[in-house]
Scaffold this motif. Structure first.
Motif, PDB file in Angstrom:
ATOM      1  N   GLU A  14       5.187   9.680   8.468  1.00  0.00           N
ATOM      2  CA  GLU A  14       6.771   8.926   8.624  1.00  0.00           C
ATOM      3  C   GLU A  14       6.440   7.723   9.113  1.00  0.00           C
ATOM      4  O   GLU A  14       7.044   6.702   8.794  1.00  0.00           O
ATOM      5  N   GLN A  15       5.798   7.554  10.355  1.00  0.00           N
ATOM      6  CA  GLN A  15       5.456   6.356  10.891  1.00  0.00           C
ATOM      7  C   GLN A  15       4.822   5.141  10.244  1.00  0.00           C
ATOM      8  O   GLN A  15       5.468   3.998   9.808  1.00  0.00           O
ATOM      9  N   ALA A  16       3.777   5.544   9.447  1.00  0.00           N
ATOM     10  CA  ALA A  16       3.108   4.890   8.511  1.00  0.00           C
ATOM     11  C   ALA A  16       4.195   4.101   7.304  1.00  0.00           C
ATOM     12  O   ALA A  16       4.011   3.017   7.014  1.00  0.00           O
ATOM     13  N   THR A  17       4.985   5.021   6.840  1.00  0.00           N
ATOM     14  CA  THR A  17       5.972   4.764   5.657  1.00  0.00           C
ATOM     15  C   THR A  17       7.028   3.712   6.073  1.00  0.00           C
ATOM     16  O   THR A  17       7.333   2.624   5.711  1.00  0.00           O
ATOM     17  N   LEU A  18       7.257   3.741   7.525  1.00  0.00           N
ATOM     18  CA  LEU A  18       8.247   2.932   8.231  1.00  0.00           C
ATOM     19  C   LEU A  18       7.442   1.391   8.290  1.00  0.00           C
ATOM     20  O   LEU A  18       8.143   0.368   8.256  1.00  0.00           O
ATOM     21  N   LEU A  19       6.309   1.497   8.797  1.00  0.00           N
ATOM     22  CA  LEU A  19       5.660   0.345   9.131  1.00  0.00           C
ATOM     23  C   LEU A  19       5.274  -0.523   7.799  1.00  0.00           C
ATOM     24  O   LEU A  19       5.625  -1.629   7.831  1.00  0.00           O
ATOM     25  N   GLN A  20       5.059   0.378   6.827  1.00  0.00           N
ATOM     26  CA  GLN A  20       5.029  -0.323   5.446  1.00  0.00           C
ATOM     27  C   GLN A  20       6.293  -1.046   4.968  1.00  0.00           C
ATOM     28  O   GLN A  20       6.182  -2.071   4.622  1.00  0.00           O
ATOM     29  N   GLN A  21       7.294  -0.398   5.260  1.00  0.00           N
ATOM     30  CA  GLN A  21       8.569  -0.875   4.870  1.00  0.00           C
ATOM     31  C   GLN A  21       8.853  -2.058   5.509  1.00  0.00           C
ATOM     32  O   GLN A  21       9.380  -3.133   5.135  1.00  0.00           O
ATOM     33  N   THR A  22       8.658  -2.072   6.861  1.00  0.00           N
ATOM     34  CA  THR A  22       8.709  -3.344   7.683  1.00  0.00           C
ATOM     35  C   THR A  22       7.913  -4.604   7.340  1.00  0.00           C
ATOM     36  O   THR A  22       8.443  -5.625   7.195  1.00  0.00           O
ATOM     37  N   LEU A  23       6.672  -4.131   6.797  1.00  0.00           N
ATOM     38  CA  LEU A  23       5.728  -5.247   6.505  1.00  0.00           C
ATOM     39  C   LEU A  23       6.189  -5.714   5.250  1.00  0.00           C
ATOM     40  O   LEU A  23       6.319  -7.320   4.935  1.00  0.00           O
ATOM     41  N   PHE A  30       9.030 -14.082   4.613  1.00  0.00           N
ATOM     42  CA  PHE A  30       7.850 -15.194   4.718  1.00  0.00           C
ATOM     43  C   PHE A  30       7.971 -15.867   3.336  1.00  0.00           C
ATOM     44  O   PHE A  30       7.817 -17.293   3.214  1.00  0.00           O
ATOM     45  N   ASN A  31       7.722 -15.391   2.128  1.00  0.00           N
ATOM     46  CA  ASN A  31       7.736 -15.834   1.097  1.00  0.00           C
ATOM     47  C   ASN A  31       8.809 -16.730   0.742  1.00  0.00           C
ATOM     48  O   ASN A  31       8.904 -17.703  -0.028  1.00  0.00           O
ATOM     49  N   ALA A  32      10.295 -16.198   1.191  1.00  0.00           N
ATOM     50  CA  ALA A  32      11.248 -17.078   0.789  1.00  0.00           C
ATOM     51  C   ALA A  32      11.318 -18.344   1.628  1.00  0.00           C
ATOM     52  O   ALA A  32      11.716 -19.527   0.904  1.00  0.00           O
ATOM     53  N   ARG A  98       0.898 -11.302  -0.043  1.00  0.00           N
ATOM     54  CA  ARG A  98       1.223  -9.925  -0.367  1.00  0.00           C
ATOM     55  C   ARG A  98       1.716  -8.945   0.604  1.00  0.00           C
ATOM     56  O   ARG A  98       2.610  -8.213   0.561  1.00  0.00           O
ATOM     57  N   VAL A  99       0.956  -9.236   1.871  1.00  0.00           N
ATOM     58  CA  VAL A  99       1.261  -8.309   3.047  1.00  0.00           C
ATOM     59  C   VAL A  99       0.950  -9.204   4.426  1.00  0.00           C
ATOM     60  O   VAL A  99      -0.189  -9.547   4.848  1.00  0.00           O
ATOM     61  N   CYS A 100       2.137  -9.867   4.722  1.00  0.00           N
ATOM     62  CA  CYS A 100       2.109 -10.948   5.835  1.00  0.00           C
ATOM     63  C   CYS A 100       1.964 -10.204   7.126  1.00  0.00           C
ATOM     64  O   CYS A 100       3.074  -9.332   7.650  1.00  0.00           O
ATOM     65  N   PRO A 101       0.998 -10.283   8.123  1.00  0.00           N
ATOM     66  CA  PRO A 101       1.000  -9.661   9.343  1.00  0.00           C
ATOM     67  C   PRO A 101       2.402 -10.141  10.254  1.00  0.00           C
ATOM     68  O   PRO A 101       2.951 -11.155   9.978  1.00  0.00           O
ATOM     69  N   ILE A 102       2.641  -9.178  10.930  1.00  0.00           N
ATOM     70  CA  ILE A 102       3.972  -9.533  11.906  1.00  0.00           C
ATOM     71  C   ILE A 102       3.424  -9.968  13.186  1.00  0.00           C
ATOM     72  O   ILE A 102       2.797  -9.385  13.825  1.00  0.00           O
ATOM     73  N   ARG A 103       4.157 -10.977  13.589  1.00  0.00           N
ATOM     74  CA  ARG A 103       3.621 -11.697  14.958  1.00  0.00           C
ATOM     75  C   ARG A 103       4.745 -11.213  15.912  1.00  0.00           C
ATOM     76  O   ARG A 103       6.071 -11.457  15.882  1.00  0.00           O
ATOM     77  N   ASP A 149      -0.288  -9.103  16.629  1.00  0.00           N
ATOM     78  CA  ASP A 149      -0.140  -9.373  15.276  1.00  0.00           C
ATOM     79  C   ASP A 149      -0.253  -7.951  14.709  1.00  0.00           C
ATOM     80  O   ASP A 149      -1.209  -7.376  15.046  1.00  0.00           O
ATOM     81  N   LEU A 150       0.658  -7.432  13.972  1.00  0.00           N
ATOM     82  CA  LEU A 150       0.499  -5.930  13.134  1.00  0.00           C
ATOM     83  C   LEU A 150      -0.298  -6.461  11.685  1.00  0.00           C
ATOM     84  O   LEU A 150       0.532  -7.155  11.148  1.00  0.00           O
ATOM     85  N   CYS A 151      -1.279  -5.709  11.706  1.00  0.00           N
ATOM     86  CA  CYS A 151      -2.095  -6.038  10.301  1.00  0.00           C
ATOM     87  C   CYS A 151      -2.096  -4.837   9.618  1.00  0.00           C
ATOM     88  O   CYS A 151      -2.580  -3.780  10.078  1.00  0.00           O
ATOM     89  N   TYR A 152      -2.262  -4.777   8.238  1.00  0.00           N
ATOM     90  CA  TYR A 152      -2.472  -3.643   7.378  1.00  0.00           C
ATOM     91  C   TYR A 152      -3.692  -4.075   6.313  1.00  0.00           C
ATOM     92  O   TYR A 152      -3.467  -5.165   5.591  1.00  0.00           O
ATOM     93  N   ARG A 153      -4.778  -3.341   6.450  1.00  0.00           N
ATOM     94  CA  ARG A 153      -5.596  -3.756   5.258  1.00  0.00           C
ATOM     95  C   ARG A 153      -6.480  -2.401   5.113  1.00  0.00           C
ATOM     96  O   ARG A 153      -7.006  -1.524   6.044  1.00  0.00           O
TER      97      ARG A 153
END
Length: 382
Positions: A14-23, A30-32, A98-103, A149-153
């Motif tokens: 559940e936490q991983a799904t929430l982190l993925q949605q936030t990212l 960021f892209n906008a 594609r996946v911008c790290p959150i600072r 920084d929160l990173c996903y890889r």
């Protein structure tokens, strides 16, 4: 001094799904902002904030305001870099991730070393996660927590936490060590040390040849193999830079000074034709090496400085005579004036050291490591 600790997060499903949605929502912000800045050629952070902040808040009300501001800061940095490339006449397009790290800053997260837990702001409020601390980072625990920084890889979430520690005491020492960096010999010091492994060059060649063969085949199996090789050369070069910087610092006593060449813009100055030499020059990670050397030296109480690299390979470290034909080949230096002969890279490392000594003397600072010869003094004033 600041150190970055890479913490491995262990979220539940559940936490991983929430982190993925936030990212994902942070990446959309960021892209906008990056599209708006690059299209209008605006790299002013305040102006971009005024143009996009309120629209983004309306589009995504669940996104915390701090994370929207963090996306603005990252996008502004990326836009500035892209517009600088355009000013230099180089190709560039709007930054996109594609996946911008959150600072995160101190208002949007916290870390507790006692329980090995962290709290991060997400689109559904705060979430508390557990993490593991790598062995190398245990000595840094207890320092002041700064940004993270929160990173996903590759299916893994990591938190890159910046920890601020007090600067170590630096004993006084007059020793200075010149270091000549190169492609044939990775590093040669003025203390007659040739550092680096000969096999490193062949390892890079092997990966290059393999990737070229796979790209030529262009089959499904070749593409799968290329995917496995993705990033291998970068990781290999990173390991080489870590090993090389560590060896240099190990041979530098506390309080000494390591003198390097300032190699900024060397790619535009070097005259190398097409081929392996040009490929190796453009893949030379001298900036990464300098950053590794700086933080390792700082921890040991060693200073790292840079000097102008001009004519260090053409000048005699014995008499100071400068001539382009002093360097007979890649490895041989033979002075036309006094007949002094030495390995060319070793001669350059001594010139790098002497150049810094002369600069200290010109500023009225007491010279370290002995006096400078008349030849070097005349060379410095020329």
């Amino acid at each position: 001094m600041d150190r970055t600790l890479v913490l491995q997060l262990t979220p539940t499903h559940e936490q991983a799904t929430l982190l993925q949605q936030t990212l994902q929502e942070h990446t959309a912000c960021f892209n906008a902002v990056a599209d708006e800045g690059f299209t209008t050629k605006c790299s002013n952070g305040v102006e971009l904030h005024k143009r996009t902040y309120y629209d983004l808040r309306l589009q995504d009300p669940n996104m915390p305001a701090q994370l929207v501001c963090a996306a603005h800061v990252k996008a502004t940095e990326a836009v500035k870099s892209a517009l600088d490339r355009v000013k230099k006449g180089r190709k560039a397009r709007a930054p996109r991730s594609r996946v911008c790290p959150i600072r995160y800053d101190q208002r949007s997260y916290w870390v507790k070393w006692e329980t090995l837990t962290t709290s991060l702001a997400t689109v559904q409020g705060r979430v508390q996660l557990s993490f593991t601390v790598p062995k190398y980072a245990e000595k840094y625990l207890g320092g002041k927590i700064c940004s993270a920084d929160l990173c996903y890889r590759k299916g893994k979430y990591t938190l890159h936490v910046v920890v601020r520690l007090p600067d170590p005491a630096r004993p006084s020492s007059d020793e200075m060590i010149g270091v000549d960096l190169g492609l044939t010999h990775p590093a040669v010091t003025s203390k007659h040390l040739f550092l680096g492994e000969r096999r490193w060059k062949e390892q890079e060649r092997r990966i290059f040849r393999l990737k070229r063969q796979l790209q030529t085949k262009n089959t499904k199996s070749a593409k799968r193999h290329l995917k496995k090789l993705s990033g291998k050369r970068f990781r290999q070069r990173k390991d080489h830079d870590h090993v090389l910087s560590k060896r240099i610092v190990q041979h530098a006593p506390p309080g000494s000074t390591i003198v390097l060449e300032n190699l900024t813009h060397i790619r535009s100055r070097a005259r190398i034709r097409k081929g392996e030499g040009q490929r190796r020059l453009h893949s030379w990670s001298f900036a990464q090496f300098h950053s590794f050397l700086s933080y390792k030296a700082q921890e040991k109480g060693v200073a790292v400085v840079k000097v102008d690299p001009r004519h260090t390979s053409q000048t005699c470290s014995c008499c100071g005579h400068q001539a382009r034909n002093n360097r007979r080949s890649q490895s041989l230096f033979l002075c036309r004036m006094c007949g002094f002969s030495l390995n060319a890279d070793l001669n350059a490392s001594r010139n790098i050291r002497n150049k810094y000594v002369v600069s200290l003397a010109s500023l009225g600072t007491p010279l370290a490591g002995g006096s400078v010869s008349d030849g070097l003094s005349s060379h410095a004033s020329a």
